[in-house]
Motif scaffolding. Sequence first.
Motif, short mmCIF file in Angstrom:
data_model
loop_
_atom_site.label_atom_id
_atom_site.label_comp_id
_atom_site.label_asym_id
_atom_site.label_seq_id
_atom_site.Cartn_x
_atom_site.Cartn_y
_atom_site.Cartn_z
N UNK A 44 -29.32 2.53 35.37
CA UNK A 44 -30.66 2.30 34.85
C UNK A 44 -30.99 0.84 35.11
N UNK A 45 -32.24 0.59 35.51
CA UNK A 45 -32.68 -0.77 35.80
C UNK A 45 -33.65 -1.24 34.72
N UNK A 46 -33.54 -2.49 34.37
CA UNK A 46 -34.39 -3.05 33.32
C UNK A 46 -35.84 -3.20 33.80
N UNK A 47 -36.74 -3.04 32.87
CA UNK A 47 -38.15 -3.37 33.10
C UNK A 47 -38.70 -3.91 31.78
N UNK A 48 -39.88 -4.47 31.85
CA UNK A 48 -40.46 -5.10 30.66
C UNK A 48 -41.33 -4.15 29.84
N UNK A 49 -41.36 -2.88 30.19
CA UNK A 49 -42.31 -1.97 29.54
C UNK A 49 -41.68 -0.79 28.82
N UNK A 50 -40.55 -0.30 29.30
CA UNK A 50 -39.93 0.87 28.68
C UNK A 50 -39.28 0.46 27.35
N UNK A 51 -39.64 1.14 26.26
CA UNK A 51 -39.05 0.80 24.96
C UNK A 51 -37.54 1.05 24.93
N UNK A 52 -36.84 0.20 24.22
CA UNK A 52 -35.39 0.33 24.11
C UNK A 52 -34.99 1.68 23.50
N UNK A 53 -35.75 2.13 22.52
CA UNK A 53 -35.43 3.42 21.89
C UNK A 53 -35.54 4.57 22.89
N UNK A 54 -36.49 4.47 23.82
CA UNK A 54 -36.62 5.51 24.83
C UNK A 54 -35.40 5.53 25.75
N UNK A 55 -34.91 4.36 26.11
CA UNK A 55 -33.71 4.27 26.96
C UNK A 55 -32.52 4.91 26.24
N UNK A 56 -32.40 4.69 24.96
CA UNK A 56 -31.32 5.30 24.18
C UNK A 56 -31.44 6.82 24.21
N UNK A 57 -32.65 7.33 24.05
CA UNK A 57 -32.87 8.78 24.11
C UNK A 57 -32.45 9.33 25.48
N UNK A 58 -32.82 8.64 26.54
CA UNK A 58 -32.45 9.06 27.90
C UNK A 58 -30.94 9.13 28.05
N UNK A 59 -30.25 8.11 27.59
CA UNK A 59 -28.79 8.07 27.71
C UNK A 59 -28.13 9.19 26.90
#
Length: 102
Positions: free
Chosen positions: A28-43
């Motif tokens: 996963x690559x960082x960006x300035x717009x995707x919420x951290x909680x959404x990244x956790x859900x994806x993982x």
Amino acid sequence: MATQKQDEFLLETEQTRTKPPPLYKVLLLNDDFTPMDFVIVVLQKFFGMDRERATRVMLQVHREGMGVCGVFPKDVAATKVEQVVAFARQHQHPLACVMEEN
């Protein structure tokens, strides 16, 4: 290979070893717009991580610019990348997910 023993032929089996298929890291690559909680859900949803591990990977993505979600055979890695990107787009997030040979 055949060996002749009087009038009989004995067949010797030749063992061949196949090397395992190459493995690919899904990142996963960082960006300035995707919420951290959404990244956790994806993982959790696509990589089967518990909340604690997903949080650690999310923080790695946030701090280092990328994080490893898992290592898989090529076809599995490609499918996971497609699923993550589609899910992110469906939720209108620009989260980038890529794969690279391990």
